[in-house]
Design an enzyme around this catalytic site. Structure first.
Site, PDB file in Angstrom:
ATOM      1  N   HIS A 135      -4.287  65.492 -13.408  1.00  0.00           N
ATOM      2  CA  HIS A 135      -4.154  64.035 -13.504  1.00  0.00           C
ATOM      3  C   HIS A 135      -2.697  63.621 -13.268  1.00  0.00           C
ATOM      4  CE1 HIS A 135      -7.641  64.788 -16.358  1.00  0.00           C
ATOM      5  NE2 HIS A 135      -8.179  63.911 -15.529  1.00  0.00           N
ATOM      6  N   LYS A 157     -10.223  67.597  -5.982  1.00  0.00           N
ATOM      7  CA  LYS A 157     -11.100  68.466  -6.769  1.00  0.00           C
ATOM      8  C   LYS A 157     -12.511  67.874  -6.791  1.00  0.00           C
ATOM      9  CE  LYS A 157     -11.990  70.247 -11.298  1.00  0.00           C
ATOM     10  NZ  LYS A 157     -12.816  69.160 -11.835  1.00  0.00           N
ATOM     11  N   GLN A 176     -21.933  57.183 -15.875  1.00  0.00           N
ATOM     12  CA  GLN A 176     -21.969  58.308 -14.935  1.00  0.00           C
ATOM     13  C   GLN A 176     -22.469  59.593 -15.567  1.00  0.00           C
ATOM     14  OE1 GLN A 176     -17.608  57.895 -14.217  1.00  0.00           O
ATOM     15  NE2 GLN A 176     -17.566  60.124 -14.210  1.00  0.00           N
TER      16      GLN A 176
HETATM   17  P1  AMP Z   1     -11.480  62.951 -14.464  1.00  0.00           P
HETATM   18  O1  AMP Z   1     -10.664  62.505 -15.639  1.00  0.00           O
HETATM   19  O2  AMP Z   1     -11.945  64.356 -14.560  1.00  0.00           O
HETATM   20  O3  AMP Z   1     -12.561  61.962 -14.106  1.00  0.00           O
HETATM   21  O4  AMP Z   1     -10.479  62.949 -13.229  1.00  0.00           O
HETATM   22  C1  AMP Z   1      -9.734  61.813 -12.888  1.00  0.00           C
HETATM   23  C2  AMP Z   1      -9.096  62.034 -11.542  1.00  0.00           C
HETATM   24  O5  AMP Z   1      -8.235  63.173 -11.609  1.00  0.00           O
HETATM   25  C3  AMP Z   1     -10.127  62.311 -10.437  1.00  0.00           C
HETATM   26  O6  AMP Z   1      -9.735  61.637  -9.245  1.00  0.00           O
HETATM   27  C4  AMP Z   1     -10.060  63.805 -10.283  1.00  0.00           C
HETATM   28  O7  AMP Z   1     -10.413  64.260  -8.992  1.00  0.00           O
HETATM   29  C5  AMP Z   1      -8.582  64.060 -10.558  1.00  0.00           C
HETATM   30  N1  AMP Z   1      -8.395  65.452 -10.974  1.00  0.00           N
HETATM   31  C6  AMP Z   1      -8.989  66.089 -12.025  1.00  0.00           C
HETATM   32  N2  AMP Z   1      -8.638  67.389 -12.052  1.00  0.00           N
HETATM   33  C7  AMP Z   1      -7.800  67.587 -10.994  1.00  0.00           C
HETATM   34  C8  AMP Z   1      -7.097  68.715 -10.485  1.00  0.00           C
HETATM   35  N3  AMP Z   1      -7.193  69.911 -11.047  1.00  0.00           N
HETATM   36  N4  AMP Z   1      -6.338  68.541  -9.392  1.00  0.00           N
HETATM   37  C9  AMP Z   1      -6.243  67.323  -8.784  1.00  0.00           C
HETATM   38  N5  AMP Z   1      -6.878  66.224  -9.232  1.00  0.00           N
HETATM   39  C10 AMP Z   1      -7.650  66.340 -10.313  1.00  0.00           C
END
Ligand code: AMP
Length: 285
Positions: free
Chosen positions: A38, A150, A62
């Site tokens: 993040h 990711k 979701q």
């Molecule tokens: P989430 O909180 O899991 O919904 O992720 C929020 C954002 O962070 C999304 O756009 C994810 O793709 C991105 N994200 C989560 N993990 C990673 C990672 N390891 N590398 C790059 N972006 C990430």
């Protein structure tokens, strides 16, 4: 110091002032429990915009009925510290009732791209993602929004939605951030027990083998998938949901690799479902 906004009105008032002052705004949508992945999105947003808003919202629409909505990890204080360190300006952390007013019954559906990969095992997932991201776009009115590669299918869905619904927002994709042993950083990694955590980097190893084979000229998608599946199955704690090779833009399966592709997988270790992927060939921005 990071400002935490709990209401839509508060965020709108801040953004109104930013716009009045001629400042650009970047948005980083997240579900919180923030980590280095993040942070890489926030860092990029901070370099490209005058002001950065990070949304921290575990979006109920979701999650399917049998998924981990209630158990999804949360740590607001730690998130606020990370946002502060990264020099974001606002953390938007609404309650579900703030985001979804009583009687809310409007959804955004991106068809086609959402029927494969995670859309198969999580049928309402992308409708929830597209809906909440549209709402965040309407609330924050950002110049740019940042998403991780990711969640490659999510990124493709958001790009399509922005095109189709004429959102005047630049969508910026950011590379996957990994642990030292190759496991993609994820809020869900904390669910893995010691043995599962040790087994999980097999995903990255399998994807690397697949990518090498493509780079060497293999165009038969089935052969690549078999290579990846066999590698993952060598770890007995793994349980494959899917390994698939799709067109990078349409997210439709391909049998021959001739243009830009996304090779994506979802694999469970115990009750924890992890996703990872690689892209090959230049992708449409
Ligand atoms: P989430 O909180 O899991 O919904 O992720 C929020 C954002 O962070 C999304 O756009 C994810 O793709 C991105 N994200 C989560 N993990 C990673 C990672 N390891 N590398 C790059 N972006 C990430």
């Amino acid at each position: 110091m990071i400002k935490i906004c709990k209401t839509i009105d508060e965020v709108r008032a801040e953004v109104k002032q930013y716009k009045k002052d001629g400042l650009s705004v970047g948005l980083v949508p997240t579900m919180g429990y923030l980590h280095e992945g993040h942070k890489s999105l926030i860092d990029k947003a901070v370099t490209e915009n005058d002001r950065v808003i990070v949304s921290d919202f575990v979006n109920p629409t979701q999650f399917g009925p049998s998924e981990d909505l209630e158990d999804y990890p949360r740590d607001l204080d730690k998130d606020a510290m990370l946002c502060d360190d990264a020099k974001a300006d606002i953390m938007f952390n609404p309650e579900p009732e703030e985001m979804y007013a009583a009687g809310s019954c409007t959804f955004v559906t991106v068809s086609g791209l959402t029927s494969e990969l995670c859309g198969k095992s999580r049928p309402i997932h992308f409708r929830g993602v597209a809906t909440v991201v549209s709402k965040l776009f309407n609330i924050v009115d950002p110049d740019r929004a940042y998403f991780g590669e990711k969640d490659a299918q999510q990124l493709a869905v958001i790009k399509r939605m922005v095109k189709d619904l004429n959102f005047d927002i630049e969508i910026v994709g950011c590379p996957i951030v990994r642990e030292e042993d190759g496991l993609a950083k994820s809020s869900r990694n904390k669910y893995l027990n010691k043995e599962e955590r040790m087994a999980a980097p097999v995903l990255r190893r399998a994807l690397e083998l697949g990518k090498e084979a493509v780079a060497k000229g293999e165009i038969d998608a089935d052969k690549i998938k078999v290579l990846i599946v066999d590698t993952i199955n060598s770890e007995k704690l793994s349980n494959i949901d899917y390994v698939e090779i799709v067109d990078a833009e349409t997210i439709k399966p391909v049998s021959k690799i001739r243009g830009p592709i996304l090779c994506a997988l979802a694999v469970s270790f115990g009750t924890t479902r992890l996703i990872d992927n690689f892209s090959y060939g230049s992708r449409e921005k």
